[in-house]
Design a protein around this motif. Structure first.
Motif, PDB file in Angstrom:
ATOM      1  N   GLU A   1      -2.031   1.468   7.350  1.00 55.02           N
ATOM      2  CA  GLU A   1      -3.397   0.964   7.522  1.00 55.02           C
ATOM      3  C   GLU A   1      -4.322   1.966   8.195  1.00 55.02           C
ATOM      4  O   GLU A   1      -5.486   2.111   7.806  1.00 55.02           O
ATOM      5  CB  GLU A   1      -3.357  -0.334   8.322  1.00 55.02           C
ATOM      6  CG  GLU A   1      -4.706  -1.013   8.457  1.00 55.02           C
ATOM      7  CD  GLU A   1      -4.608  -2.377   9.118  1.00 55.02           C
ATOM      8  OE1 GLU A   1      -5.648  -3.056   9.233  1.00 55.02           O
ATOM      9  OE2 GLU A   1      -3.488  -2.762   9.508  1.00 55.02           O
TER      10      GLU A   1
ATOM     11  N   ARG B   1      -6.050   4.538   5.787  1.00 54.80           N
ATOM     12  CA  ARG B   1      -6.767   4.093   4.595  1.00 54.80           C
ATOM     13  C   ARG B   1      -8.284   4.270   4.652  1.00 54.80           C
ATOM     14  O   ARG B   1      -8.902   4.585   3.636  1.00 54.80           O
ATOM     15  CB  ARG B   1      -6.447   2.618   4.307  1.00 54.80           C
ATOM     16  CG  ARG B   1      -5.001   2.367   3.973  1.00 54.80           C
ATOM     17  CD  ARG B   1      -4.713   0.876   3.898  1.00 54.80           C
ATOM     18  NE  ARG B   1      -3.311   0.578   4.151  1.00 54.80           N
ATOM     19  CZ  ARG B   1      -2.851  -0.599   4.526  1.00 54.80           C
ATOM     20  NH1 ARG B   1      -3.687  -1.624   4.701  1.00 54.80           N
ATOM     21  NH2 ARG B   1      -1.572  -0.777   4.748  1.00 54.80           N
TER      22      ARG B   1
ATOM     23  N   TYR C   1       0.816  -1.214   0.000  1.00 58.36           N
ATOM     24  CA  TYR C   1       0.000   0.000   0.000  1.00 58.36           C
ATOM     25  C   TYR C   1       0.849   1.263   0.000  1.00 58.36           C
ATOM     26  O   TYR C   1       1.986   1.277   0.487  1.00 58.36           O
ATOM     27  CB  TYR C   1      -0.883   0.026   1.246  1.00 58.36           C
ATOM     28  CG  TYR C   1      -1.906  -1.075   1.318  1.00 58.36           C
ATOM     29  CD1 TYR C   1      -3.191  -0.892   0.823  1.00 58.36           C
ATOM     30  CD2 TYR C   1      -1.592  -2.303   1.899  1.00 58.36           C
ATOM     31  CE1 TYR C   1      -4.145  -1.904   0.912  1.00 58.36           C
ATOM     32  CE2 TYR C   1      -2.529  -3.317   1.995  1.00 58.36           C
ATOM     33  CZ  TYR C   1      -3.802  -3.117   1.498  1.00 58.36           C
ATOM     34  OH  TYR C   1      -4.732  -4.123   1.590  1.00 58.36           O
TER      35      TYR C   1
END
Length: 244
Positions: free
Chosen positions: A14, A17, A10
């Protein structure tokens, strides 16, 4: 779903996101998940998460008629979405299974994001176009680079339903691309014209690759079609400037 069968990298950690727009990057034949993430540093990052997914098979794997899925657990220097011969031909069921493989992951992640769009390079565009044809309305936009739409008749594709969604599509390539057969290109042009709200733009000198100007145009497409910003240059004008 077995989480460990997916390898995804990514552009954001996290915690950052949720609520962003996901652009899933699908690499070409023989490559890997980090390949297209290098483009992300040159693309809009405001409220966007870019995710590079590894294709499910080691390059060179041959499709078995008894196969029940696309995933082949193996470490390899490069990966494929589905097997290809030298003419880029493949078994349609292998393409369907590879598309289902990615769609399964998308469905598991979709609630995290404001929308999901696809960016596919070469064979990755073959998967991206197959996914939007199978699941009309699931994706916000599609970007295809130096690739093609699979020229097959199959009940897996729902093109007439897709047409009703007016999916925004950007297709960039070099007229002299030495890899993608011209009949595949012609089919892809026809498919985009008939079933999507798409543009196609040519980039002389890109070969089977991506040019700097193309990346700028992709960034503009993302800003307008995914983020909903006012266009600086309308897509139709971009296409005209490229001689289409």
């Amino acid at each position: 779903m077995s989480e460990n069968k997916y390898v995804v990298e990514y552009s954001r950690p996290e915690a950052e996101r949720p609520g962003t727009h996901l652009v899933l990057l699908l690499h070409g034949y023989g490559s890997q998940e980090m390949d297209l993430l290098s483009l992300a540093q040159h693309l809009p990052d405001e409220n966007i998460t870019y995710a590079g997914m590894r294709a499910p098979q080691p390059v060179g794997h041959q499709f078995s008629a008894d196969s029940t899925g696309a995933y082949i657990p193996a470490d390899a220097p490069g990966y494929q979405w589905y097997p290809l011969n030298q003419s880029l031909e493949s078994d349609i069921r292998a393409i369907e299974q590879a598309s289902d493989y990615v769609l399964e992951w998308v469905e598991s992640q979709a609630d995290t994001y404001a929308s999901v769009s696809l960016l596919g390079f070469s064979q990755g565009m073959g998967i991206a176009t197959s996914m939007v044809r199978h699941a009309p309305g699931r994706f916000k936009a599609l970007i295809g680079l130096s690739g093609y739409a699979v020229p097959e008749e199959t009940d897996y594709f729902h093109d007439e339903e897709l047409k009703k969604t007016e999916l925004p599509v950007f297709f960039g390539r070099d007229q002299e691309d030495p890899v993608i057969p011209q009949d595949y290109v012609n089919y892809t042009y026809d498919w985009i014209r008939k079933y999507t709200d798409g543009i196609k733009v040519l980039y002389a000198g890109a070969g089977h690759g991506v040019s700097a100007m193309e990346v700028r145009h992709v960034g503009e497409f993302i800003e307008v079609k995914i983020l909903g910003k006012e266009p600086v240059i309308r897509a139709s004008k971009v296409a005209e400037a490229a001689g289409e």
